[in-house]
Write a protein that holds these residues in place. Structure first.
Motif, PDB file in Angstrom:
ATOM      1  N   PRO A 158       0.929  -1.578  -0.109  1.00  0.00           N
ATOM      2  CA  PRO A 158       0.315  -0.149  -0.090  1.00  0.00           C
ATOM      3  C   PRO A 158       0.769   1.733   0.057  1.00  0.00           C
ATOM      4  O   PRO A 158       0.203   1.973  -0.759  1.00  0.00           O
ATOM      5  CB  PRO A 158      -0.577  -0.016   1.088  1.00  0.00           C
ATOM      6  CG  PRO A 158      -0.347  -1.472   2.249  1.00  0.00           C
ATOM      7  CD  PRO A 158       0.163  -2.406   1.434  1.00  0.00           C
ATOM      8  N   ASP A 193      -8.983  -0.835  -2.346  1.00  0.00           N
ATOM      9  CA  ASP A 193     -10.129  -1.026  -0.861  1.00  0.00           C
ATOM     10  C   ASP A 193      -8.830  -0.416   0.329  1.00  0.00           C
ATOM     11  O   ASP A 193      -9.395  -0.511   1.892  1.00  0.00           O
ATOM     12  CB  ASP A 193      -9.926  -2.209  -0.939  1.00  0.00           C
ATOM     13  CG  ASP A 193      -8.884  -3.563  -0.825  1.00  0.00           C
ATOM     14  OD1 ASP A 193      -7.460  -3.067  -1.053  1.00  0.00           O
ATOM     15  OD2 ASP A 193      -8.447  -4.529  -0.468  1.00  0.00           O
ATOM     16  N   GLN A 194      -7.945   0.218   0.311  1.00  0.00           N
ATOM     17  CA  GLN A 194      -7.416   0.836   1.339  1.00  0.00           C
ATOM     18  C   GLN A 194      -7.960   2.292   1.485  1.00  0.00           C
ATOM     19  O   GLN A 194      -7.445   2.575   0.586  1.00  0.00           O
ATOM     20  CB  GLN A 194      -6.030   0.859   1.222  1.00  0.00           C
ATOM     21  CG  GLN A 194      -5.093  -0.938   1.392  1.00  0.00           C
ATOM     22  CD  GLN A 194      -4.801  -0.232   2.182  1.00  0.00           C
ATOM     23  OE1 GLN A 194      -4.488  -0.016   3.672  1.00  0.00           O
ATOM     24  NE2 GLN A 194      -4.442  -2.222   2.988  1.00  0.00           N
ATOM     25  N   ASP A 195      -8.612   2.572   1.890  1.00  0.00           N
ATOM     26  CA  ASP A 195      -9.015   4.148   2.945  1.00  0.00           C
ATOM     27  C   ASP A 195      -7.798   5.054   2.741  1.00  0.00           C
ATOM     28  O   ASP A 195      -8.058   6.111   1.824  1.00  0.00           O
ATOM     29  CB  ASP A 195      -9.205   4.140   3.988  1.00  0.00           C
ATOM     30  CG  ASP A 195     -10.364   3.444   4.270  1.00  0.00           C
ATOM     31  OD1 ASP A 195     -10.908   2.531   3.521  1.00  0.00           O
ATOM     32  OD2 ASP A 195     -10.894   3.232   5.581  1.00  0.00           O
ATOM     33  N   SER A 196      -6.604   4.795   2.782  1.00  0.00           N
ATOM     34  CA  SER A 196      -5.483   5.568   2.927  1.00  0.00           C
ATOM     35  C   SER A 196      -4.984   5.879   1.360  1.00  0.00           C
ATOM     36  O   SER A 196      -4.341   7.025   1.286  1.00  0.00           O
ATOM     37  CB  SER A 196      -3.900   4.866   3.436  1.00  0.00           C
ATOM     38  OG  SER A 196      -4.026   3.748   3.391  1.00  0.00           O
ATOM     39  N   GLU A 213     -20.832  11.951  11.481  1.00  0.00           N
ATOM     40  CA  GLU A 213     -19.058  12.529  11.532  1.00  0.00           C
ATOM     41  C   GLU A 213     -18.573  13.110  11.536  1.00  0.00           C
ATOM     42  O   GLU A 213     -18.469  14.535  10.594  1.00  0.00           O
ATOM     43  CB  GLU A 213     -18.105  11.730  10.520  1.00  0.00           C
ATOM     44  CG  GLU A 213     -16.550  11.527  10.911  1.00  0.00           C
ATOM     45  CD  GLU A 213     -16.458  11.118  12.233  1.00  0.00           C
ATOM     46  OE1 GLU A 213     -16.934  10.267  13.029  1.00  0.00           O
ATOM     47  OE2 GLU A 213     -16.065  11.794  13.271  1.00  0.00           O
ATOM     48  N   ARG A 238       0.418   4.292  -2.366  1.00  0.00           N
ATOM     49  CA  ARG A 238      -0.019   5.860  -1.924  1.00  0.00           C
ATOM     50  C   ARG A 238       0.757   6.755  -2.487  1.00  0.00           C
ATOM     51  O   ARG A 238       0.612   8.088  -3.507  1.00  0.00           O
ATOM     52  CB  ARG A 238       0.622   5.693  -0.358  1.00  0.00           C
ATOM     53  CG  ARG A 238      -1.295   5.462   1.065  1.00  0.00           C
ATOM     54  CD  ARG A 238      -1.070   5.829   1.945  1.00  0.00           C
ATOM     55  NE  ARG A 238       1.169   5.048   2.951  1.00  0.00           N
ATOM     56  CZ  ARG A 238      -0.189   4.144   3.323  1.00  0.00           C
ATOM     57  NH1 ARG A 238      -0.887   3.636   3.006  1.00  0.00           N
ATOM     58  NH2 ARG A 238       1.555   3.757   3.591  1.00  0.00           N
ATOM     59  N   LYS A 255     -17.639   4.951   2.271  1.00  0.00           N
ATOM     60  CA  LYS A 255     -17.723   4.784   3.848  1.00  0.00           C
ATOM     61  C   LYS A 255     -17.353   5.101   4.583  1.00  0.00           C
ATOM     62  O   LYS A 255     -17.212   4.763   5.490  1.00  0.00           O
ATOM     63  CB  LYS A 255     -16.954   3.118   3.228  1.00  0.00           C
ATOM     64  CG  LYS A 255     -19.261   2.113   2.894  1.00  0.00           C
ATOM     65  CD  LYS A 255     -18.673   0.652   3.456  1.00  0.00           C
ATOM     66  CE  LYS A 255     -19.549  -0.382   3.799  1.00  0.00           C
ATOM     67  NZ  LYS A 255     -19.349  -1.495   3.622  1.00  0.00           N
ATOM     68  N   SER A 256     -15.756   5.155   4.078  1.00  0.00           N
ATOM     69  CA  SER A 256     -15.062   5.738   5.473  1.00  0.00           C
ATOM     70  C   SER A 256     -14.886   7.293   5.195  1.00  0.00           C
ATOM     71  O   SER A 256     -14.974   8.248   4.366  1.00  0.00           O
ATOM     72  CB  SER A 256     -13.170   5.621   4.466  1.00  0.00           C
ATOM     73  OG  SER A 256     -12.629   6.128   4.751  1.00  0.00           O
ATOM     74  N   TRP A 257     -15.082   7.654   6.463  1.00  0.00           N
ATOM     75  CA  TRP A 257     -14.941   8.993   6.694  1.00  0.00           C
ATOM     76  C   TRP A 257     -13.763  10.488   6.577  1.00  0.00           C
ATOM     77  O   TRP A 257     -14.108  11.187   5.965  1.00  0.00           O
ATOM     78  CB  TRP A 257     -15.315   9.113   8.536  1.00  0.00           C
ATOM     79  CG  TRP A 257     -13.939   8.834   9.010  1.00  0.00           C
ATOM     80  CD1 TRP A 257     -14.459   7.674  10.074  1.00  0.00           C
ATOM     81  CD2 TRP A 257     -13.136   9.751   9.983  1.00  0.00           C
ATOM     82  NE1 TRP A 257     -12.772   7.550  10.415  1.00  0.00           N
ATOM     83  CE2 TRP A 257     -12.220   9.445  10.843  1.00  0.00           C
ATOM     84  CE3 TRP A 257     -13.409  11.367   9.673  1.00  0.00           C
ATOM     85  CZ2 TRP A 257     -11.471   9.553  11.416  1.00  0.00           C
ATOM     86  CZ3 TRP A 257     -11.880  11.421   9.978  1.00  0.00           C
ATOM     87  CH2 TRP A 257     -11.400  10.156  11.215  1.00  0.00           C
ATOM     88  N   ARG A 258     -12.693   9.269   6.666  1.00  0.00           N
ATOM     89  CA  ARG A 258     -11.515   9.906   6.014  1.00  0.00           C
ATOM     90  C   ARG A 258     -11.394  10.251   4.448  1.00  0.00           C
ATOM     91  O   ARG A 258     -11.265  11.114   4.672  1.00  0.00           O
ATOM     92  CB  ARG A 258     -10.256   9.165   6.703  1.00  0.00           C
ATOM     93  CG  ARG A 258      -9.901   8.513   8.185  1.00  0.00           C
ATOM     94  CD  ARG A 258      -8.635   8.292   8.009  1.00  0.00           C
ATOM     95  NE  ARG A 258      -8.301   6.928   8.158  1.00  0.00           N
ATOM     96  CZ  ARG A 258      -7.239   6.551   7.492  1.00  0.00           C
ATOM     97  NH1 ARG A 258      -5.673   6.992   8.006  1.00  0.00           N
ATOM     98  NH2 ARG A 258      -7.132   5.544   7.292  1.00  0.00           N
ATOM     99  N   GLU A 293     -15.766  14.976  12.543  1.00  0.00           N
ATOM    100  CA  GLU A 293     -14.699  15.120  11.649  1.00  0.00           C
ATOM    101  C   GLU A 293     -15.566  16.427  10.065  1.00  0.00           C
ATOM    102  O   GLU A 293     -14.618  16.994   9.709  1.00  0.00           O
ATOM    103  CB  GLU A 293     -13.621  13.855  11.310  1.00  0.00           C
ATOM    104  CG  GLU A 293     -12.980  13.880  12.804  1.00  0.00           C
ATOM    105  CD  GLU A 293     -12.223  14.701  13.930  1.00  0.00           C
ATOM    106  OE1 GLU A 293     -11.830  15.838  13.115  1.00  0.00           O
ATOM    107  OE2 GLU A 293     -12.447  14.644  15.026  1.00  0.00           O
TER     108      GLU A 293
END
Lengths: 463, 586
Positions: free
Chosen positions: B177, B214-217, B293, B181, B253-256, B295
């Protein structure tokens, strides 16, 4: 402990190796008691932490050149099964990870005892380890210390005298102080004597020879935990990890030690309302957003970090409903989960409580898929165990790399290994003794003390 | 060493220290690498120093970091652009080390060198280097490779360009990952160098893969490249390819990831243009403002003014304002605080009517917020509202809030409001100030916390500057001088401090007629701390007043104090005497 056969044939366990064997009559030092162990992902390294804050690293002893000869991991694995290629480990290095400290504000002593060790991604011969005591996590870099040796020199006349500066300066310098503090250490061989002229070039062939390893503390993650850290776990994204104490779980970036984020906080506003504590926490092996944590009430919570910045709420709960059945005074104590581990398949996880090892399917939250009883013969003795506090002992559990076998510890130097799919009474009992060929006798009735009880509480399968 | 010429000796030392055991010495030496190179000359730098540095890769991270940095500016020391390629091997090794900051710096240096290199050198040396790193065994090399493509690509021949594009797309599907990134965060830069024909095909497919990672980051870094790619594409392609991705991301799906969208939304809107913004992004933004969320809401609330500026006022009133109303009573104080810091900016956008009808109630409720941060954020932007709704309306609602903050039990809040008083005073005018705030300013001089008393004194000085000495003579000086008789010596000391600050503003006449007598009286104080502070104050004000006053009043006072039983008083008064003498001499 290594698995020596594949799942199709029944497991045959042989004694393989012992480290730190005592001389007859030698007392066990309190500081030498092992508190945690962990295999590196590839299985090439093993780290052991002890009560006096040291970390010892063992390395698989086949030379690396050998392993390069085989094309794939699979070949190597097959070789492992052959008796001749049985993996053995050798001492690599050790370092002092934590020192005893004193918290003057709270007036408490912080023990140096290593609670948890985790391997991070290895990188070109460098090993990275996270180690934690009660309050502080440290990241260590273990580096093979290459000692360069000049093998051959070809004296070429040089034009200008300053050139010597580049050449001679280094060697005289190194000669005077043959310390290995500088990681690139040059050893001057006897050929120096033959060089009559000081004016010569340094086109020397330099060969690497294996030197000692050196551990350096790379990051210190501190001042984030009010309670004792019980677990640390790396995320599959390779960039973050979590640390869990009795009531909180914090999320860190590996490269940032000044800042962490609290993602789970179970601390009630008044400590009198405290009903449960976190006992263990682990990230999912593949999904970077999923994390599981267990509690003293026997619950496993699965939290999705994508949903919210604070994961206190909305976690899925895995709980064994039936265990609430006939209640005794001890029920609550023995349902406390001491350890959880994800299987590599990403769907199952195992949990250990005082009497059993449970296998869970993440998709079935009402009951475990299988329950393995560890030491049922102790059930009538629970009052006794309560009186001498043994009932609060914490055992760890682990799985083999293929997820087909689980192992966990018991008393009397015993280790239980269960293949997936056998009933609750199945599995193998192995005694961990110091004498390899001694006929193995199980004393079911007595609880043996000694250091290996503790060792068994921290067992780990070879991946 | 005797053979070495004298002037070269420091160089010899530096070279020697490059190999020293002590990290600090090696570091010093590396920092002066350019000096060494100049002394060695271009040719020997190329043939000896650089090869030496290339071998020296097994060192402390700090030394490597310094080396990566120095080599970036080394082109001139190796003989100019035509020899720049000799710098590549040491930097290539540095690109593979495990320490992130060293790699980043090495990549930066490589980019700097690469952008100067001649085209055929790039093809011969730089591009093979990029390819080697991209095929590196360790992920660190591949991570570094991603940051070099934008330099390598433009000068590559057609065949190599195709290859580079396909290598980049492989890096975007790397197992690690970290590599993905890095590829995601460098995609924008790389895309800027790719021809538009390939942009639509190759780069867009790379981009779409990353958005589905599939990695949020990884996905959240892809959000950043949305804006960068959007600016490169034709408007209609942008709407076709980027817009759906942004809309998807805003419901991730991810808040980030949603947080990133909220943070980047303004840039994203610029990228897609005004019409699609109205159609698609306004609903997306409204969703983010109502995200569950906190944030995400914080990030979205912080952009509300910027966003309103690019949509038309009607749309903002219709769609955004209801959300803003909800946010003003949000359960999270941080959301309200973020909103409070930007909501003032909406006033000019919405116009006077909408501001009075809609915005003022919100703004008043924030001004009464239970968290001081929220109130402070409002007050600090008052001038923007003032322009729209006028001072009368403002002051009615403003005053109670200010008074409350000025008496807040957290001294940091009091401190913050004190710092706004001069600004408020200038905005509200003298009349308003005299009635309501004058008393407060005096009150601060007797605060329990030293920092507040100190700030109170500075505040008086700034007010005197704002409204002039005549006003200060009427409204500040009498009250201040009254307080010099306070029974607590710490408060008396505060007054001395205020006097020393006010004196330069008030000018020589007032100083000698009003302020100086008070100071002289204080020199008879029974507390030695007061007395030596008098000595310090006198020292600071004697240059302001007339020479005769110095001789008649100040000097005798110093002389008297210099015979004080207290050692500190004697010390400061003798210092004062010396200072006077020095001025006289010159």
């Amino acid at each position: 402990m290594t698995f020596s056969a594949d799942s199709l044939t029944p497991l045959e366990w042989k004694f393989s190796q012992v480290f730190g064997e005592r001389a007859p009559g030698e007392d066990v030092q309190e500081g030498d008691v092992i508190t945690t162990i962990g295999f590196e992902k590839s299985g090439d390294y093993l780290a052991v932490g002890d009560r006096s804050g040291r970390v010892v690293i063992f390395e698989r002893s086949e030379s690396k050149d050998d392993s390069l000869l085989y094309d794939s991991r699979k070949d190597l694995e097959q070789l492992d099964f052959a008796p001749a290629r049985h993996p053995t480990f050798q001492y690599k290095t050790e370092f002092q990870s934590h020192e005893p400290e004193f918290d003057y504000l709270k007036s408490v002593e912080i023990e140096e005892r290593i609670n948890k060790l985790k391997w991070c991604a290895t990188h070109s011969g460098l090993l990275f380890i996270l180690s934690a005591n009660d309050k502080t996590i440290k990241q260590w870099k273990v580096k093979d210390h290459k000692v360069k040796k000049v093998k051959e020199m070809s004296p070429i006349p040089v034009l200008c005298p300053e050139n010597v500066l580049l050449a001679e300066g280094s060697f005289t310098n190194e000669e005077e102080s043959p310390s290995i503090a500088h990681s690139c250490h040059l050893e001057w061989t006897e050929k120096l004597a033959q060089n009559h002229s000081p004016y010569q070039d340094t086109h020397a062939r330099i060969g690497d020879i294996e030197g000692a390893s050196r551990a350096r503390c790379r990051k210190v993650y501190t001042h984030a935990h009010d309670f004792s850290i019980n677990s640390i776990s790396n995320n599959s994204d390779g960039e973050t990890f979590i640390s869990a104490d009795d009531l909180r779980i914090n999320l860190w970036n590996l490269d940032v030690s000044e800042q962490c984020f609290n993602i789970i906080d179970m601390k009630p506003s008044s400590m009198e309302d405290l009903t449960e504590v976190i006992t263990s926490a682990e990230f999912h092996p593949a999904h970077c957003n999923l994390l599981a944590y267990s509690s003293s009430r026997g619950l496993i919570r699965l939290a999705d970090m994508r949903q919210a910045a604070l994961c206190d709420h909305g976690a899925r709960i895995l709980q064994h409903g039936e265990s609430r059945g006939p209640k005794s005074f001890f029920t609550e104590i023995i349902t406390s989960i001491s350890d959880i581990k994800f299987l590599n398949d990403g769907r199952h996880l195992i949990s250990r409580d005082y009497m059993t090892l449970k296998l869970w399917d993440m998709n079935m939250d009402s009951s475990p898929v299988a329950i393995f009883k560890i030491h049922e013969y102790l059930r009538p003795k629970l009052p006794e165990l309560y009186n001498n506090d043994c009932i609060f002992d914490k055992f760890e559990c682990c799985t083999s790399g293929d997820g087909l076998h689980f192992a966990t510890g018991s008393y009397s130097n015993l280790l239980r290994v269960f293949p997936d799919g056998v009933g609750s009474e199945g599995g193998v009992i192995i005694g961990a003794g110091t004498t390899p060929n001694r006929p193995f006798i199980v004393f079911l009735s007595s609880r043996a003390g000694g250091p290996f009880t503790k060792l068994l509480q921290g067992i780990e399968d070879h991946p | 060493m005797s053979a070495v010429d004298e002037p070269l000796y420091p160089i010899a030392l530096l070279i020697d220290e490059l190999k020293n055991d002590d990290i600090q010495l090696r570091l010093n030496s590396i920092r002066r690498l350019s000096t060494i190179a100049r002394a060695l000359g271009e040719e020997r730098t190329r043939k000896e120093l650089i090869p030496f540095l290339s071998e020296n890769n097994d060192d402390d991270d700090e030394v490597l970091l310094a080396m990566a940095e120095e080599l970036g500016v080394f082109v001139s020391y190796v003989g100019g652009v035509e020899h720049a390629h000799v710098l590549l091997p040491p930097l290539e090794t540095l690109c593979t080390v495990e320490e992130t900051c060293v790699r980043d710096r090495a990549v930066e240096s490589l980019c700097r060198i690469g952008s100067q290199m001649r085209e055929n050198d790039l093809v011969d040396c730089f591009i093979p280097l990029v390819k080697r790193l991209a095929a590196g065994e360790w992920f660190t090399a591949r991570v570094s490779a991603c940051g070099l493509f934008h330099i390598a690509y433009s000068s590559a021949p057609e065949m190599l360009k195709t290859e580079l594009r396909s290598i980049y797309s492989q890096l975007c599907q790397d197992d690690m990952p970290m590599v993905r990134r890095s590829a995601a965060s460098n995609l924008g830069k790389f895309a800027a160098t790719v021809e538009s024909s390939h942009l639509k095909t190759d780069i867009m497919s790379i981009f779409e893969d990353l958005t589905r990672d599939d990695q949020d980051s990884v996905r959240l870094l892809a959000v950043e490249s949305c804006a960068a790619l959007g600016k490169l594409l034709e408007p209609q392609d942008c709407v076709a390819h980027i817009l759906p991705v942004i809309v998807n991301f805003s419901q991730d799906k991810s808040w980030r990831v949603r947080y990133m969208v909220a943070n980047q939304l303004y840039e994203l809107c610029e990228a897609v243009g005004p019409e699609p913004t109205r159609m698609e992004l306004v609903p997306a933004y409204v969703r983010l403002l109502r995200d569950n969320e906190a944030e995400v809401r914080i990030a979205a609330a912080g952009k509300v003014t910027k966003f309103c500026r690019i949509v038309n006022p009607d749309l903002a009133i219709q769609n955004i304002l209801p959300c803003v109303k909800e946010l003003s009573s949000d359960s999270s104080q941080h959301v309200r605080s973020a909103l409070a810091s930007v909501i003032m900016g909406m006033a000019p956008v919405l116009g006077k009517d909408a501001t009075i009808d809609q915005l003022l109630p919100i703004f008043l409720s924030l001004l009464k917020d239970e968290f001081p941060d929220v109130r402070l954020n409002i007050i600090s932007k008052l001038d923007q509202v003032n322009q729209v709704i006028g001072i009368d309306l403002l002051s009615q609602s403003l005053l109670p809030a200010i008074v409350e903050l000025a008496e807040d039990r957290h001294w940091r809040v009091r401190l913050a409001i004190i710092e706004y008083i001069p600004l408020l005073a200038s905005q509200l005018g003298v009349g308003f100030f005299d009635d309501k705030l004058g008393a407060l300013c005096m009150q601060w001089l007797q605060d329990k916390v030293h920092a507040i008393r100190e700030a109170g004194a500075t505040n008086l000085k700034r007010l005197a500057e704002e409204f002039g000495p005549v006003w200060a003579m009427q409204h500040i000086i009498p009250q201040v001088l009254e307080m010099i008789n306070n029974s607590h010596y710490l408060y008396r000391m505060t007054i001395l401090r205020a006097i020393s600050l006010l004196a330069p503003v008030m000018g020589p006449e007032i100083t000698s007629s009003k302020l100086l007598p008070a100071v002289i009286t204080a020199s008879k104080d029974r507390v030695p701390n007061i007395k030596f502070n008098v000595a310090k104050v006198l020292q600071s004000i004697f240059p302001i007043v007339d020479q005769s006053v110095v001789e008649k009043t100040i000097r005798p006072c110093f002389v008297e104090l210099s015979e004080d039983p207290d050692v500190d008083v004697r010390y400061f008064s003798s210092q004062g005497l010396q200072a006077i003498d020095n001025v006289m001499m010159s």
